[in-house]
Design a protein around this motif. Structure first.
Motif, short mmCIF file in Angstrom:
data_model
loop_
_atom_site.label_atom_id
_atom_site.label_comp_id
_atom_site.label_asym_id
_atom_site.label_seq_id
_atom_site.Cartn_x
_atom_site.Cartn_y
_atom_site.Cartn_z
N ALA A 35 7.26 -6.23 -5.19
CA ALA A 35 6.39 -7.41 -5.17
C ALA A 35 4.96 -7.03 -4.76
O ALA A 35 3.99 -7.50 -5.36
CB ALA A 35 6.95 -8.47 -4.22
N LEU A 36 4.85 -6.16 -3.77
CA LEU A 36 3.52 -5.74 -3.32
C LEU A 36 2.78 -4.95 -4.40
O LEU A 36 1.58 -5.15 -4.60
CB LEU A 36 3.64 -4.91 -2.03
CG LEU A 36 4.08 -5.69 -0.80
CD1 LEU A 36 4.44 -4.73 0.34
CD2 LEU A 36 3.01 -6.67 -0.37
N TRP A 37 3.48 -4.06 -5.10
CA TRP A 37 2.83 -3.28 -6.15
C TRP A 37 2.50 -4.15 -7.36
O TRP A 37 1.46 -3.94 -8.02
CB TRP A 37 3.68 -2.08 -6.54
CG TRP A 37 3.52 -0.96 -5.57
CD1 TRP A 37 4.39 -0.58 -4.61
CD2 TRP A 37 2.39 -0.10 -5.44
NE1 TRP A 37 3.88 0.47 -3.88
CE2 TRP A 37 2.65 0.79 -4.38
CE3 TRP A 37 1.18 0.01 -6.12
CZ2 TRP A 37 1.75 1.77 -3.99
CZ3 TRP A 37 0.28 0.99 -5.74
CH2 TRP A 37 0.57 1.85 -4.68
N LEU A 38 3.35 -5.12 -7.67
CA LEU A 38 3.03 -6.03 -8.78
C LEU A 38 1.84 -6.91 -8.40
O LEU A 38 1.00 -7.22 -9.25
CB LEU A 38 4.26 -6.88 -9.14
CG LEU A 38 4.30 -7.41 -10.56
CD1 LEU A 38 4.18 -6.29 -11.59
CD2 LEU A 38 5.56 -8.21 -10.79
N ARG A 39 1.75 -7.27 -7.13
CA ARG A 39 0.58 -8.00 -6.65
C ARG A 39 -0.69 -7.16 -6.83
O ARG A 39 -1.73 -7.65 -7.24
CB ARG A 39 0.75 -8.36 -5.17
CG ARG A 39 -0.45 -9.03 -4.57
CD ARG A 39 -0.43 -8.87 -3.05
NE ARG A 39 -1.72 -9.18 -2.50
CZ ARG A 39 -2.71 -8.29 -2.34
NH1 ARG A 39 -2.55 -7.05 -2.68
NH2 ARG A 39 -3.86 -8.66 -1.83
N THR A 40 -0.58 -5.87 -6.54
CA THR A 40 -1.72 -4.97 -6.76
C THR A 40 -2.11 -4.96 -8.23
O THR A 40 -3.31 -4.98 -8.56
CB THR A 40 -1.38 -3.55 -6.27
OG1 THR A 40 -1.07 -3.61 -4.88
CG2 THR A 40 -2.52 -2.58 -6.51
#
Length: 108
Positions: A35-40
């Motif tokens: 989720a954090l990398w997709l947010r990036t």
């Protein structure tokens, strides 16, 4: 060759790692990191078409929700961490102009 390592590809690698998890906590962390990398990826795509930005937002919210459900059902000790991480990542994408919708509210 798989090409350059991008934030989107890192997110998908974390999703792939879920199937290798031997403990529910490992799967939870994989979903949170994805989720954090997709947010990036979303933050780097703010000039992309609106439909793509919405799709990325939906992916982030889905991964955050999966992490919360898995923590709730499988690993109670991680509930607070996952709840805080999920809300933080959700808030960060829902504050992007034009992306928030009324139906997104339950994630918060």
């Amino acid at each position: 060759s798989h090409g350059p390592l991008t934030a989107r590809r890192i997110a998908f690698h974390y999703i792939d790692m879920v199937r290798l998890a031997r403990h529910p906590a490992q799967a939870v962390v994989c979903y949170v990191n994805a989720a954090l990398w997709l947010r990036t990826t979303l933050m780097l795509s703010l000039d992309a078409p609106l439909a793509r930005r919405h799709a990325l937002k939906e992916g982030v919210l889905l991964l955050a929700t999966l992490a919360r459900k898995l923590a709730r059902d499988q690993h109670i000790g991680m509930q607070l961490y996952v709840a805080r991480a999920s809300v933080a990542v959700a808030q960060s994408v829902l504050t992007i102009p034009g992306l928030a919708r009324a139906e997104d509210a339950p994630i918060l």
